[in-house]
Write a protein that holds these residues in place. Structure first.
Motif, PDB file in Angstrom:
ATOM      1  N   UNK A 211      -1.019 -52.785  -2.319  1.00  0.00           N
ATOM      2  CA  UNK A 211      -0.707 -52.405  -3.689  1.00  0.00           C
ATOM      3  C   UNK A 211       0.629 -53.005  -4.111  1.00  0.00           C
TER       4      UNK A 211
ATOM      5  N   UNK B  48       5.554 -35.022 -11.675  1.00  0.00           N
ATOM      6  CA  UNK B  48       4.821 -36.288 -11.558  1.00  0.00           C
ATOM      7  C   UNK B  48       5.248 -37.220 -12.650  1.00  0.00           C
ATOM      8  N   UNK B  49       5.237 -38.487 -12.350  1.00  0.00           N
ATOM      9  CA  UNK B  49       5.579 -39.517 -13.332  1.00  0.00           C
ATOM     10  C   UNK B  49       6.717 -39.134 -14.235  1.00  0.00           C
TER      11      UNK B  49
ATOM     12  N   UNK C  82      -3.931 -42.183  -6.383  1.00  0.00           N
ATOM     13  CA  UNK C  82      -2.730 -42.827  -6.875  1.00  0.00           C
ATOM     14  C   UNK C  82      -2.588 -42.658  -8.375  1.00  0.00           C
TER      15      UNK C  82
ATOM     16  N   UNK D  70       7.925 -47.345 -10.041  1.00  0.00           N
ATOM     17  CA  UNK D  70       6.579 -46.997 -10.475  1.00  0.00           C
ATOM     18  C   UNK D  70       5.558 -47.253  -9.380  1.00  0.00           C
ATOM     19  N   UNK D  71       5.641 -48.439  -8.801  1.00  0.00           N
ATOM     20  CA  UNK D  71       4.637 -48.806  -7.801  1.00  0.00           C
ATOM     21  C   UNK D  71       4.804 -47.954  -6.540  1.00  0.00           C
TER      22      UNK D  71
ATOM     23  N   UNK E   2       9.468 -54.773 -17.630  1.00  0.00           N
ATOM     24  CA  UNK E   2      10.385 -53.726 -17.202  1.00  0.00           C
ATOM     25  C   UNK E   2      11.427 -54.288 -16.244  1.00  0.00           C
TER      26      UNK E   2
ATOM     27  N   UNK F  53      10.062 -51.075 -12.108  1.00  0.00           N
ATOM     28  CA  UNK F  53       8.784 -51.501 -11.546  1.00  0.00           C
ATOM     29  C   UNK F  53       8.615 -51.019 -10.118  1.00  0.00           C
TER      30      UNK F  53
ATOM     31  N   UNK G 278      -8.084 -43.367  -2.175  1.00  0.00           N
ATOM     32  CA  UNK G 278      -6.637 -43.618  -2.195  1.00  0.00           C
ATOM     33  C   UNK G 278      -6.211 -44.076  -3.579  1.00  0.00           C
TER      34      UNK G 278
ATOM     35  N   UNK H 136       3.136 -44.735  -7.205  1.00  0.00           N
ATOM     36  CA  UNK H 136       1.680 -44.887  -7.090  1.00  0.00           C
ATOM     37  C   UNK H 136       1.251 -44.722  -5.636  1.00  0.00           C
ATOM     38  N   UNK H 137       1.967 -45.364  -4.764  1.00  0.00           N
ATOM     39  CA  UNK H 137       1.626 -45.304  -3.337  1.00  0.00           C
ATOM     40  C   UNK H 137       1.777 -43.897  -2.791  1.00  0.00           C
TER      41      UNK H 137
ATOM     42  N   UNK I 146       1.758 -41.074  -4.360  1.00  0.00           N
ATOM     43  CA  UNK I 146       0.694 -40.201  -4.889  1.00  0.00           C
ATOM     44  C   UNK I 146      -0.615 -40.439  -4.161  1.00  0.00           C
ATOM     45  N   UNK I 147      -0.875 -41.728  -3.843  1.00  0.00           N
ATOM     46  CA  UNK I 147      -2.105 -42.049  -3.129  1.00  0.00           C
ATOM     47  C   UNK I 147      -2.209 -41.293  -1.826  1.00  0.00           C
TER      48      UNK I 147
ATOM     49  N   UNK J 219      -3.365 -53.185 -11.279  1.00  0.00           N
ATOM     50  CA  UNK J 219      -2.985 -54.242 -10.350  1.00  0.00           C
ATOM     51  C   UNK J 219      -2.804 -53.680  -8.942  1.00  0.00           C
ATOM     52  N   UNK J 220      -2.158 -52.551  -8.873  1.00  0.00           N
ATOM     53  CA  UNK J 220      -1.927 -51.928  -7.568  1.00  0.00           C
ATOM     54  C   UNK J 220      -3.246 -51.588  -6.890  1.00  0.00           C
TER      55      UNK J 220
ATOM     56  N   UNK K  19      -1.093 -49.373   0.949  1.00  0.00           N
ATOM     57  CA  UNK K  19       0.208 -49.357   0.273  1.00  0.00           C
ATOM     58  C   UNK K  19       0.829 -50.751   0.259  1.00  0.00           C
TER      59      UNK K  19
ATOM     60  N   UNK L  74       1.027 -56.020  -6.877  1.00  0.00           N
ATOM     61  CA  UNK L  74       1.726 -55.663  -8.108  1.00  0.00           C
ATOM     62  C   UNK L  74       3.005 -56.477  -8.291  1.00  0.00           C
TER      63      UNK L  74
END
Lengths: 210, 210
Positions: free
Chosen positions: B166, B209-210, A197, B189-190, B181, B186, A193, B193-194, B196-197, A161-162, B163, B170
């Motif tokens: 995303x 990571x994660x 991610x 997490x999102x 969640x 949430x 990107x 993701x950003x 890391x991008x 989704x992101x 970003x 999301x």
DNA sequence: ACAAAGAGTGAATCACGGTTCACTTTTTCA
DNA sequence: TGAAAAAGTGAACCGTGATTCACTCTTTGT
């Protein structure tokens, strides 16, 4: 009993329906669902306004069908990218993202209409399907990449989704206009990107980035 | 000469204007700009429909002002996050993203109205400002992180746009509903993701990571 | 060729929501 | 207090665009 629909009539009707859908699609692709006005559609399809209602119960129904068809085309393109058998899950995903991005950039109005433009509940219903399909497609590729240990554990649905959001915003948002880079460069950048991610490991190992 | 606006009247008018804006804001936050209908606004503000036009020239003007104010609040929150002096550019950015995400998740309709809902040219004009402000805020943080060699060279504007997209998709897209969640998980997490991008290096170095 | 049944038509109708305006009420100051 | 000025009112108006419907035109089978 003196009239029963024959092949000739059926074909003509099918043709007219096609012309209606074609005209509708053009209008939406040019200026979004707001431009999908019944008499505009009729005019472009070369029939009378009233005749539209022989083919579609109302505007809602027509809009939903236009949406569904456009959607199908886009999703199929992405699905095909993900079915390439000759590469790893992550490369396939990258290819699919790139395709999604390039197609959106080439038909920004259409992409916007499909992704963001609010229309009415019936179309929103379709849009839910549409996003779900995308999300599922990307998510299953993400899951595969996880299984193959190409990327770390994560919620595949949220990641996909992101990614869709990142691409949509970067490509069709109002800021997209200001970008001066050539199409290919932009889609490549945004794709990277997204992939980063997902997959910090991959880049840390190879050292390659940007 | 027998009438000249006095403090009492001025105050009352100011109060009424506030009530109008408050009512408008509520309507938009509940159901987007589509719900911003003049007689609804009037009713909720406790005045007659016609009186609205003593305060705002037309709906367009009112909508633009509602947008501007809502925008200002949101952007200020993010700006404040980015001004924390006691951490590196990347942490500040992470904090700002998290805040942006949490606020969007708490008021999804409002976030959607500000980010995506198409209204009319005057509001779109405001929206351009709004996105530009966000983009500039995030982009300058990205630029700082680049300067501090926390992340690799990249187009800060494109990254920050991605970003925002995303997060928006999301959190406020139709798929957001299905997430089970808790809120904090949430948004975390999102946000990750950003980040890391932007910043594969950071995670490759620390290994976290994660 | 004719009648039944559907297909096609487009002007009229309707619904919706923004805007106006003739009127009433309130405020101010001489 | 009274008259000028502004604020407040809400029903009527208007533009837009979807939908309807009384009518005409085509097609079909006898």
């Amino acid at each position: 009993m003196a009239y029963r629909e024959t092949a000739k009539v059926r074909d003509r009707k099918a043709l007219t329906e096609q012309r209606i859908l074609q005209a509708s699609h053009e209008l939406v692709a040019e200026a979004g669902f707001a431009a999908l006005q019944m008499n505009q559609v009729a005019q472009r399809a070369g029939i009378a306004t009233g005749s539209l209602y022989r083919y579609f119960a109302n505007k809602e129904t027509l809009a939903a069908e236009v949406f569904r068809q456009a959607t199908e085309t886009e999703v199929d393109h992405v699905r095909r990218c993900l079915q390439q058998a000759d590469s790893c899950a992550l490369s396939r995903l990258e290819y699919a993202l790139q395709t999604f991005a390039e197609r959106a950039l080439k038909a920004p109005k259409l992409a916007w209409a499909l992704i963001a433009e609010p229309v009415d509940p019936a179309v929103d219903q379709q849009r839910l399907h549409y996003r779900l399909q995308y999300a599922n497609l990307f998510a299953s590729a993400v899951q595969q990449a996880i299984d193959d240990q190409l990327i770390p554990e994560q919620d595949p649905m949220l990641s996909s989704t992101a990614m869709v959001g990142a691409i949509a915003e970067a490509l069709i948002g109002p800021l997209a206009q200001q970008a001066q880079d050539p199409t290919h460069a932009i889609t490549h950048t945004i794709t990277q990107f997204c992939v980063r991610g997902l997959a910090p490991f991959r880049y840390s190992v190879t050292g390659a980035s940007l």
